[in-house]
Design a protein around this motif. Structure first.
Motif, short mmCIF file in Angstrom:
data_model
loop_
_atom_site.label_atom_id
_atom_site.label_comp_id
_atom_site.label_asym_id
_atom_site.label_seq_id
_atom_site.Cartn_x
_atom_site.Cartn_y
_atom_site.Cartn_z
N GLY A 27 0.80 -1.21 0.00
CA GLY A 27 0.00 0.00 0.00
C GLY A 27 0.83 1.26 0.00
N THR A 28 2.14 1.13 -0.23
CA THR A 28 3.03 2.29 -0.26
C THR A 28 3.40 2.61 -1.70
N THR A 29 3.96 3.77 -1.92
CA THR A 29 4.44 4.16 -3.24
C THR A 29 5.90 3.77 -3.37
N ALA A 30 6.20 2.92 -4.35
CA ALA A 30 7.56 2.44 -4.56
C ALA A 30 8.17 3.16 -5.74
N ASN A 75 1.72 -6.19 9.69
CA ASN A 75 0.76 -5.56 10.61
C ASN A 75 0.74 -4.04 10.45
N GLY A 76 0.83 -3.59 9.20
CA GLY A 76 0.76 -2.17 8.93
C GLY A 76 2.03 -1.39 9.20
N LYS A 77 3.11 -2.08 9.59
CA LYS A 77 4.36 -1.39 9.92
C LYS A 77 5.47 -1.91 9.03
N LYS A 78 6.20 -1.00 8.42
CA LYS A 78 7.30 -1.39 7.55
C LYS A 78 8.46 -1.95 8.35
#
Length: 259
Positions: A27-30, A75-78
């Protein structure tokens, strides 16, 4: 200039600025990946007929570096950044085409074993040793080896191990910065491999087609798992330690074969 721009330049194309690619998993921009969908060598464009080691040096020069543009999120954490398989192949793909270089798996040696996750879920571990041949435009080649390892809940372990081995070969064989390549793209906590129950060997032991070598191997497996004294129901319905049963049947078949 990013990976996509480098690939486009190699193909003689341009890329509009501001393009981004969303990572569906995190869900992040790579960092944008190269678009290779329409890349082919230009008509009339001949490769320089140079030895493979020169062509490979040119590939390394043009790629220069591959950043850690992918992120592992739990769990939502990188947790960490890494250079994923698609990113590495997307960087090497157009540049190897440009210089007439092919990377071909020549020999694949796989191995598998049962394993468990930290939560006790059954898994399958795949390890693959691959010998790669790097061909140049003249048809000459050199070889390099790499190994990949992967754990999977279903039937994807071998494919994952092979893609990891390919990524490692390209990054290490190409001396591509930055940072050491991650050996796993999924953070799976390894558990202990399950011990095969003694009773599960009975069909093999009683099968008249089971070789003497296999019987010795079964005895060794039972000894290493400390199950030689486990009581089982033998072929005549009596209880017998399985280790003694293996030895007895092995001697009976050896004596029968000598007659």
């Amino acid at each position: 200039m990013g990976l996509r721009e480098n690939a486009a330049a190699a193909a003689g194309r341009t890329v509009a600025t501001g393009d981004t690619e969303s990572d569906e998993y995190t869900g992040t921009t790579a960092e944008p990946l190269p678009d290779l969908s329409d890349y082919v060598p230009k008509d009339g464009e001949d490769w320089d007929m140079v030895p493979v080691h020169i062509a490979w040096l040119r590939v390394r020069r043009d790629i220069s570096w591959i950043g850690k543009g992918d992120a592992y999120v739990e769990n939502g954490k990188k947790k960490y950044d890494f250079r994923g398989y698609e990113r590495v192949v997307a960087a090497f793909g157009p540049i190897t085409l440009k210089h007439g270089v092919s990377v071909i798996p020549h020999r694949v040696v796989p191995s598998h074993r049962d394993a468990k996750s930290g939560k006790g879920t059954p898994m399958r571990e795949a390890t693959t040793l691959i010998t790669w041949r790097i061909y140049g435009p003249k048809g000459d080649f050199f070889e390099m080896e790499s190994e990949g390892e992967a754990l999977d809940y279903a039937d994807k372990g071998t494919a994952k191990a092979q893609t990891i081995a390919q990524r490692v070969a390209l990054l290490v064989g190409g001396l591509i910065p930055t940072g050491a390549p991650d050996s796993d793209e999924s953070n799976i906590e390894r558990g202990e491999a399950p011990v095969r129950p003694a009773a599960s060997y009975l069909d093999e032991i009683c099968n008249p087609h089971t070789s003497a070598g296999r019987l010795r191997q079964i005895h060794y497996e039972l000894r290493t798992t400390r199950q030689l004294g486990a009581l089982v129901t033998n072929e005549v319905g009596d209880e017998e330690p399985i280790g003694e049963m293996v030895v007895r049947i092995g001697k009976e078949r050896a004596a029968g074969g000598a007659e």
